[in-house]
Scaffold this active site. Structure first.
Site, PDB file in Angstrom:
ATOM      1  N   TYR A 139      65.107  23.116  15.993  1.00  0.00           N
ATOM      2  CA  TYR A 139      65.016  21.704  15.613  1.00  0.00           C
ATOM      3  C   TYR A 139      64.024  21.436  14.485  1.00  0.00           C
ATOM      4  O   TYR A 139      63.837  20.287  14.103  1.00  0.00           O
ATOM      5  CB  TYR A 139      64.622  20.861  16.839  1.00  0.00           C
ATOM      6  CG  TYR A 139      65.792  20.543  17.743  1.00  0.00           C
ATOM      7  CD1 TYR A 139      66.449  21.559  18.422  1.00  0.00           C
ATOM      8  CD2 TYR A 139      66.225  19.234  17.925  1.00  0.00           C
ATOM      9  CE1 TYR A 139      67.514  21.280  19.255  1.00  0.00           C
ATOM     10  CE2 TYR A 139      67.297  18.948  18.751  1.00  0.00           C
ATOM     11  CZ  TYR A 139      67.938  19.967  19.414  1.00  0.00           C
ATOM     12  OH  TYR A 139      68.993  19.682  20.240  1.00  0.00           O
ATOM     13  N   LYS A 190      68.095  33.969  25.160  1.00  0.00           N
ATOM     14  CA  LYS A 190      69.261  34.769  24.766  1.00  0.00           C
ATOM     15  C   LYS A 190      68.730  36.053  24.153  1.00  0.00           C
ATOM     16  O   LYS A 190      69.072  36.430  23.023  1.00  0.00           O
ATOM     17  CB  LYS A 190      70.128  33.944  23.807  1.00  0.00           C
ATOM     18  CG  LYS A 190      71.482  34.533  23.513  1.00  0.00           C
ATOM     19  CD  LYS A 190      72.396  34.655  24.725  1.00  0.00           C
ATOM     20  CE  LYS A 190      73.606  35.503  24.358  1.00  0.00           C
ATOM     21  NZ  LYS A 190      74.404  35.913  25.537  1.00  0.00           N
ATOM     22  N   ASP A 223      73.696  31.846  28.851  1.00  0.00           N
ATOM     23  CA  ASP A 223      75.125  31.716  29.196  1.00  0.00           C
ATOM     24  C   ASP A 223      75.311  31.863  30.702  1.00  0.00           C
ATOM     25  O   ASP A 223      76.044  31.090  31.341  1.00  0.00           O
ATOM     26  CB  ASP A 223      75.990  32.722  28.415  1.00  0.00           C
ATOM     27  CG  ASP A 223      75.465  34.157  28.451  1.00  0.00           C
ATOM     28  OD1 ASP A 223      74.304  34.375  28.861  1.00  0.00           O
ATOM     29  OD2 ASP A 223      76.228  35.065  28.056  1.00  0.00           O
ATOM     30  N   ASP A 247      68.518  21.411  25.365  1.00  0.00           N
ATOM     31  CA  ASP A 247      69.408  20.288  25.071  1.00  0.00           C
ATOM     32  C   ASP A 247      70.749  20.483  25.784  1.00  0.00           C
ATOM     33  O   ASP A 247      71.260  19.579  26.452  1.00  0.00           O
ATOM     34  CB  ASP A 247      69.612  20.185  23.555  1.00  0.00           C
ATOM     35  CG  ASP A 247      70.548  19.055  23.181  1.00  0.00           C
ATOM     36  OD1 ASP A 247      70.396  17.948  23.743  1.00  0.00           O
ATOM     37  OD2 ASP A 247      71.443  19.261  22.341  1.00  0.00           O
ATOM     38  N   ASP A 251      72.452  18.498  29.408  1.00  0.00           N
ATOM     39  CA  ASP A 251      73.721  17.763  29.537  1.00  0.00           C
ATOM     40  C   ASP A 251      74.502  18.299  30.745  1.00  0.00           C
ATOM     41  O   ASP A 251      75.124  17.526  31.493  1.00  0.00           O
ATOM     42  CB  ASP A 251      74.578  17.885  28.264  1.00  0.00           C
ATOM     43  CG  ASP A 251      74.437  16.671  27.337  1.00  0.00           C
ATOM     44  OD1 ASP A 251      73.340  16.075  27.297  1.00  0.00           O
ATOM     45  OD2 ASP A 251      75.422  16.318  26.650  1.00  0.00           O
TER      46      ASP A 251
END
Ligand code: NAD
Ligand code: IPM
Ligand code: MN
Length: 357
Positions: A139, A190, A223, A247, A251
């Protein structure tokens, strides 16, 4: 006196912030807590009219003149480059150094989510606190385009991770786990594909975690965690992760709790030097704006987080109880199976939040 700056923003932002403000006011009055509100109209409308996103004088007032900021949402199809949202929303997160984005995931009623009951019939208790790093990662806006608009175009967005930044968000997550009796912290990255950043996160996770021997720690690839939040959400208590993964996971968390319209969030200034900023996880929902059906509960639960963090836990308790009671009574907007409008459900919650006990 707690001074609260309101930034209603775009789309459904003003609709839900108005209810959150009224509910805060009602709950505070019932508890004898003094609040003062001031509204700042930074939004897509304001940007399109004036070219102004967040002027420096307003930033300085927000920084120095308030105890907390309550923001609706920023984002509008008429501003496809998202300039105003970047300056106001991300600008405040970065410039106030709000490095903890705390996003709780709580299933408030089993009716809300098909995952509430396991295949063997056992009810799941879903209660997770997600700590999203809020000032670094993908970001930071580092990068650029080369040969833009040509067939040879190159586009770069760097993923920036500092030892200091990683360490402080990990520490915040462990501290929160200890203070709230949460036995496990799950770190997500990751590292199998992004070994440099992943390595820093994993090494620092071990280093910080070693100081909290009573808290179990585990690292999961993002994942796998995205999948597992849907397979067995009851397993997770505290999740800590970087900006972009946070982020996305939040959700997923929102829908695990029943709806985007139920998920609160706080951008926390841990050291208390600057005001913290509170906003629902959801955006401006242009598809719902003006329909009168936006779920206001995320905004009310966000106001509860604000109250809790500004030293008014009884006010927070009232707001949360009002939302729980509305859900239990079936008083809700269509996204969670109700038939109420924003105004009807909002009025019910405001009344309930202010009832004399
Ligand atoms: P969104 O969260 O606005 O909407 C996603 C989906 O969830 C839509 O189907 C929407 O109808 C539904 N939804 C969201 N809030 C709801 C509510 N309160 N009640 C019922 N349903 C709700 O995400 P998006 O469509 O990707 O983003 C729209 C705009 O908002 C974009 O410009 C985006 O950048 C911006 N955004 C801003 C913030 C913020 O300011 N904090 C957060 C997320 C997205
Ligand atoms: C959120 C939003 C923002 C983010 C956008 C609007 C930049 O999605 O608060 O979750 O990615 O942080
Ligand atoms: Mn988001």
């Amino acid at each position: 006196m707690t001074r609260i700056a309101l930034i209603p923003g775009d789309g459904i932002g003003p609709e839900v912030v108005e209810v959150a403000r009224a509910a805060l006011e009602a709950a505070a009055a019932a508890e004898g807590v003094d609040l003062a509100f001031e509204t700042f109209h930074f939004s897509a409308d304001h940007y399109l009219e004036t070219g102004e996103t967040l002027p420096d004088v307003a930033f300085e007032r927000l920084r120095d003149g308030f105890d907390a900021i309550l923001l609706g949402a920023l984002g509008d199809p008429r501003v496809p480059g998202n300039e105003h949202a970047r300056d106001v929303l991300l600008g405040l997160r970065f410039r106030l150094d709000l490095y903890v984005n705390l996003r709780p995931v709580r299933l408030l009623h089993p009716r809300l989510c098909p995952l509430a009951t396991r295949p063997d019939g056992v009810e799941r208790a879903i209660d997770i606190e997600i700590f999203r790093e809020n000032t670094e990662g993908a970001y930071v806006g580092l990068g650029g385009n080369f040969k833009k608009g040509t067939p040879e175009e190159v586009a770069i967005n760097e993923d920036l991770n500092t030892y200091r930044g990683v360490k402080r968000i990990l520490k915040a997550a462990f501290e929160h786990a200890v203070e709230n009796g949460r036995h496990r912290v799950t770190m997500s990255d990751k590292a199998n594909a992004m070994e440099h950043a992943g390595g820093l996160w994993r090494r620092t996770f071990e280093e910080v975690g070693a100081e909290y021997p009573d808290v179990e720690r585990e690292s999961l690839y993002v994942d796998m965690l995205a999948m597992d939040l849907l397979r067995r959400p009851e397993r997770y208590r505290v999740i800590v992760t970087g900006n972009l993964f946070g982020d996305i996971l939040t959700d997923i968390g929102a829908i695990v709790s029943g709806s985007m319209g139920l998920a609160p969030s706080g951008n926390i200034n841990v050291d208390g030097e600057y005001p913290s900023m509170f906003e629902p996880v959801h955006g401006s929902a242009p598809d719902l704006a003006g329909s009168g059906t936006a779920n206001l509960m995320a905004a009310v639960l966000t106001a509860a987080l604000l109250a809790e963090r500004t030293g008014a836990p009884a006010v927070a308790g009232r707001l949360e109880e009002a939302v729980r009671a509305a859900l239990a009574a079936g008083i809700s907007t269509p996204d969670v199976g109700g038939a109420g409008s924003t105004a009807e459900v909002g009025d019910w919650i405001v009344r309930r939040a202010g009832e004399r006990s």
